[in-house]
Motif scaffolding. Structure first.
Motif, short mmCIF file in Angstrom:
data_model
loop_
_atom_site.label_atom_id
_atom_site.label_comp_id
_atom_site.label_asym_id
_atom_site.label_seq_id
_atom_site.Cartn_x
_atom_site.Cartn_y
_atom_site.Cartn_z
N UNK A 142 -20.98 18.09 57.47
CA UNK A 142 -21.95 17.80 56.42
C UNK A 142 -21.30 16.90 55.38
N UNK A 143 -22.10 16.03 54.79
CA UNK A 143 -21.60 15.21 53.69
C UNK A 143 -21.49 16.08 52.44
N UNK A 144 -20.68 15.63 51.48
CA UNK A 144 -20.56 16.36 50.22
C UNK A 144 -21.91 16.44 49.52
N UNK A 145 -22.71 15.39 49.67
CA UNK A 145 -24.03 15.38 49.05
C UNK A 145 -24.91 16.48 49.63
N UNK A 146 -24.88 16.66 50.96
CA UNK A 146 -25.69 17.68 51.60
C UNK A 146 -25.20 19.08 51.22
N UNK A 147 -23.87 19.24 51.12
CA UNK A 147 -23.32 20.53 50.71
C UNK A 147 -23.78 20.88 49.30
N UNK A 148 -23.71 19.89 48.39
CA UNK A 148 -24.16 20.12 47.02
C UNK A 148 -25.64 20.47 46.99
N UNK A 149 -26.44 19.73 47.75
CA UNK A 149 -27.88 19.98 47.79
C UNK A 149 -28.17 21.41 48.24
N UNK A 150 -27.51 21.85 49.32
CA UNK A 150 -27.75 23.20 49.84
C UNK A 150 -27.31 24.26 48.84
N UNK A 151 -26.20 23.99 48.16
CA UNK A 151 -25.70 24.97 47.19
C UNK A 151 -26.66 25.09 46.00
N UNK A 152 -27.20 23.96 45.55
CA UNK A 152 -28.17 23.99 44.45
C UNK A 152 -29.42 24.75 44.87
N UNK A 153 -29.90 24.50 46.09
CA UNK A 153 -31.09 25.21 46.59
C UNK A 153 -30.84 26.71 46.63
N UNK A 154 -29.67 27.10 47.16
CA UNK A 154 -29.34 28.53 47.28
C UNK A 154 -29.27 29.19 45.91
N UNK A 155 -28.70 28.47 44.94
CA UNK A 155 -28.57 29.04 43.59
C UNK A 155 -29.93 29.13 42.91
N UNK A 156 -30.77 28.12 43.10
CA UNK A 156 -32.12 28.16 42.54
C UNK A 156 -32.91 29.34 43.12
N UNK A 157 -32.78 29.55 44.41
CA UNK A 157 -33.49 30.67 45.04
C UNK A 157 -32.94 32.01 44.54
N UNK A 158 -31.62 32.06 44.32
CA UNK A 158 -31.00 33.29 43.82
C UNK A 158 -31.54 33.65 42.43
N UNK A 159 -31.77 32.63 41.60
CA UNK A 159 -32.25 32.87 40.23
C UNK A 159 -33.77 32.79 40.13
N UNK A 160 -34.44 32.67 41.28
CA UNK A 160 -35.90 32.52 41.30
C UNK A 160 -36.33 31.31 40.48
N UNK A 161 -35.59 30.24 40.64
CA UNK A 161 -35.85 28.95 40.00
C UNK A 161 -35.77 29.01 38.47
N UNK A 162 -34.91 29.88 37.97
CA UNK A 162 -34.60 29.88 36.54
C UNK A 162 -33.55 28.79 36.33
N UNK A 163 -33.97 27.64 35.82
CA UNK A 163 -33.09 26.48 35.76
C UNK A 163 -31.93 26.68 34.78
N UNK A 164 -32.19 27.35 33.68
CA UNK A 164 -31.11 27.58 32.71
C UNK A 164 -30.03 28.46 33.31
N UNK A 165 -30.44 29.52 34.02
CA UNK A 165 -29.47 30.42 34.65
C UNK A 165 -28.76 29.72 35.80
N UNK A 166 -29.50 28.89 36.54
CA UNK A 166 -28.90 28.14 37.64
C UNK A 166 -27.83 27.19 37.13
N UNK A 167 -28.14 26.46 36.06
CA UNK A 167 -27.17 25.53 35.48
C UNK A 167 -25.94 26.28 34.99
#
Length: 214
Positions: free
Chosen positions: A168-193
């Motif tokens: 996987x490219x670093x870009x794809x890894x970052x994208x997947x990690x952001x998606x996983x974190x957003x789902x973990x926080x139920x799309x709470x962007x402040x908590x995700x950041x």
């Protein structure tokens, strides 16, 4: 006076060019105004990304980098200076007690141990938010371990074995990690950041760049 620029490594290239002109003494105008203004200020900036690498990759202007690099102070991440955690926690507690009027006197030893054992991916900003939340939600006069909310994502055990390799490219890894974190926080962007250790504005740009939708 003094102007403090946080996360200067995230500044857009167009803004960098304009800011460099101001630093070099050129006048500027307020939005909607037409009167030239000159400023004489001390500039303090901070970043959590290596600006030298950003210069090499073309994401940060070389001339602005050398213009800012007069006195450089490198601060180790909080996880590498755990002796500061107790001091900072007490400082933030005092600050938020004054702001909220809550009658909270301190921490239990268990609370301090929990803080000192955590990895702090969000650095001092995350510690500040943790203490602010504890002050707001605590029901007692002393903060205990149960009052300290830490990211469960960070406390998961590390993966020690990989069954198969998927290139996987670093870009794809970052994208997947952001998606996983957003789902973990139920799309709470402040908590995700906060978990990712980036600014909310940076997260918004990455969500837009990757075209992520709930």
């Amino acid at each position: 006076g003094t102007i403090f620029l946080d996360e200067i490594g995230e500044m857009a290239m167009g803004t960098q060019a304009k800011f460099l002109r101001v630093l070099e003494g050129h006048p500027f105008e307020r939005v909607g105004g037409n009167t030239p203004i000159r400023v004489d200020v001390r500039v303090v900036s901070a970043t959590n990304v290596p600006l030298e690498d950003a210069v090499r990759s073309g994401d940060f202007r070389r001339d602005l980098f050398f213009r800012l690099q007069v006195v450089e102070i490198s601060v180790a991440p909080l996880r590498d200076r755990r002796e500061d955690i107790r001091i900072l926690a007490e400082h933030f507690l005092s600050r938020f007690v004054k702001e909220t009027g809550r009658k909270i006197r301190g921490f239990t030893d268990e609370a301090f141990r929990k803080l000192e054992m955590y990895h702090w991916p969000g650095n001092v900003r995350e510690l500040r938010n943790v203490i602010e939340r504890a002050v707001a939600l605590s029901a007692g006069p002393i903060l205990d371990a149960g009052d300290i909310w830490l990211s469960s994502l960070e406390m998961e055990p590390p993966i020690t074995a990989v069954t198969s390799y998927v290139p996987l490219s670093l870009e794809e890894i970052e994208k997947r990690h952001i998606i996983a974190t957003l789902e973990h926080t139920e799309w709470n962007k402040s908590q995700t950041a906060q978990i990712l250790g980036i600014e909310r504005s940076t997260l918004d740009r990455k969500i837009k760049s990757y075209d992520l939708r709930r």
